[in-house]
Scaffold this motif. Structure first.
Motif, PDB file in Angstrom:
ATOM      1  N   ALA A  13       0.020   4.940   6.046  1.00  0.00           N
ATOM      2  CA  ALA A  13       0.581   4.167   4.951  1.00  0.00           C
ATOM      3  C   ALA A  13       1.362   5.901   4.028  1.00  0.00           C
ATOM      4  O   ALA A  13       0.646   6.802   4.461  1.00  0.00           O
ATOM      5  CB  ALA A  13       0.507   3.705   4.652  1.00  0.00           C
ATOM      6  N   GLN A  19      -5.944   6.879  -3.171  1.00  0.00           N
ATOM      7  CA  GLN A  19      -6.296   7.150  -2.276  1.00  0.00           C
ATOM      8  C   GLN A  19      -6.225   7.877  -1.185  1.00  0.00           C
ATOM      9  O   GLN A  19      -7.378   8.459  -0.483  1.00  0.00           O
ATOM     10  CB  GLN A  19      -5.613   6.338  -1.155  1.00  0.00           C
ATOM     11  N   SER A  34     -13.051  -1.774  -8.319  1.00  0.00           N
ATOM     12  CA  SER A  34     -12.029  -1.920  -6.614  1.00  0.00           C
ATOM     13  C   SER A  34     -12.181  -3.994  -7.093  1.00  0.00           C
ATOM     14  O   SER A  34     -13.541  -4.667  -7.106  1.00  0.00           O
ATOM     15  CB  SER A  34     -12.943  -2.468  -5.320  1.00  0.00           C
ATOM     16  N   TYR A  45     -10.017  -7.038   7.203  1.00  0.00           N
ATOM     17  CA  TYR A  45      -9.461  -6.042   6.299  1.00  0.00           C
ATOM     18  C   TYR A  45      -9.491  -5.198   6.903  1.00  0.00           C
ATOM     19  O   TYR A  45     -10.418  -4.459   7.566  1.00  0.00           O
ATOM     20  CB  TYR A  45     -11.028  -5.306   5.609  1.00  0.00           C
ATOM     21  N   ARG A  46      -8.804  -4.148   6.997  1.00  0.00           N
ATOM     22  CA  ARG A  46      -7.127  -3.397   7.571  1.00  0.00           C
ATOM     23  C   ARG A  46      -7.790  -2.207   7.072  1.00  0.00           C
ATOM     24  O   ARG A  46      -7.811  -1.802   5.661  1.00  0.00           O
ATOM     25  CB  ARG A  46      -6.105  -3.909   7.344  1.00  0.00           C
ATOM     26  N   CYS A  47      -7.778  -0.595   7.739  1.00  0.00           N
ATOM     27  CA  CYS A  47      -7.971   0.944   7.109  1.00  0.00           C
ATOM     28  C   CYS A  47      -6.367   0.728   6.285  1.00  0.00           C
ATOM     29  O   CYS A  47      -5.478   0.230   6.244  1.00  0.00           O
ATOM     30  CB  CYS A  47      -7.896   1.569   8.013  1.00  0.00           C
ATOM     31  N   ALA A  48      -6.376   1.430   4.938  1.00  0.00           N
ATOM     32  CA  ALA A  48      -4.885   1.552   3.779  1.00  0.00           C
ATOM     33  C   ALA A  48      -3.984   2.101   4.836  1.00  0.00           C
ATOM     34  O   ALA A  48      -3.120   2.781   4.238  1.00  0.00           O
ATOM     35  CB  ALA A  48      -5.885   1.722   2.583  1.00  0.00           C
ATOM     36  N   GLY A  51      -3.742   0.578   9.303  1.00  0.00           N
ATOM     37  CA  GLY A  51      -3.785  -0.681   9.479  1.00  0.00           C
ATOM     38  C   GLY A  51      -4.200  -1.005  10.583  1.00  0.00           C
ATOM     39  O   GLY A  51      -4.483  -2.766  10.736  1.00  0.00           O
ATOM     40  N   ASP A 125      -7.193  -2.882   2.949  1.00  0.00           N
ATOM     41  CA  ASP A 125      -6.327  -3.450   2.791  1.00  0.00           C
ATOM     42  C   ASP A 125      -6.104  -5.228   2.655  1.00  0.00           C
ATOM     43  O   ASP A 125      -7.061  -5.036   4.111  1.00  0.00           O
ATOM     44  CB  ASP A 125      -5.167  -3.239   3.651  1.00  0.00           C
ATOM     45  N   VAL A 127      -5.897  -8.913   3.948  1.00  0.00           N
ATOM     46  CA  VAL A 127      -4.796  -9.491   4.414  1.00  0.00           C
ATOM     47  C   VAL A 127      -5.431 -10.721   4.924  1.00  0.00           C
ATOM     48  O   VAL A 127      -5.926 -10.869   6.121  1.00  0.00           O
ATOM     49  CB  VAL A 127      -4.133  -9.181   6.095  1.00  0.00           C
TER      50      VAL A 127
END
Length: 131
Positions: A13, A19, A34, A45-48, A51, A125, A127
């Motif tokens: 991303a 970040q 946060s 929860y994903r790596c920003a 992903g 992130d 989801v």
């Protein structure tokens, strides 16, 4: 916004300046800042940055630290290194895929693992699960 680090892969991303400061320069976000601290929905929860799935909501708990905390990571999702910065010895947690700095892990978490993955919310992130 700043482009993510080279070599991260097609799934990377574009990161915000905050970040980049946290994930690439090993910074820390302000405690309590946060929105993920208050996230209660089921999800992933994903790596920003890339992903990669890192944590499930079932492992999230309120640690009182001011950062989103989890008692376990998904298998193979994170790696650790010893961090001796700031006159302390801590265990740094980073994404196994893109190596982005996520936070630190401490041995004072709840059962069943006894671990507290204390993560920077800007590095994640969320989801939600579809219902």
């Amino acid at each position: 916004m700043e482009q993510d680090k080279p070599g991260c892969g097609a799934g990377c991303a574009v990161l915000t300046p905050e970040q980049v400061r946290v994930m690439r320069e090993h910074g820390t976000e302000r405690p309590g800042s946060s929105p993920l601290n208050d996230e209660k929905r089921a999800g992933l929860y994903r790596c920003a940055a890339c992903g990669t799935p890192l944590f499930r909501s079932e492992t999230k708990y309120e640690s009182g630290s001011g950062w989103p905390s989890y008692f376990d990571a998904l298998p193979g999702a994170v790696e650790t290194t010893v961090d001796t910065s700031h006159g302390m010895v801590r265990v740094e947690v980073h994404c196994a895929s893109c190596k982005g700095h996520l936070g630190h892990v401490f041995p004072d978490g709840p059962r069943p693992t006894g671990q507290r993955y204390c993560m920077n919310g800007v590095a994640l992130d969320f989801v939600p699960d579809t219902q």
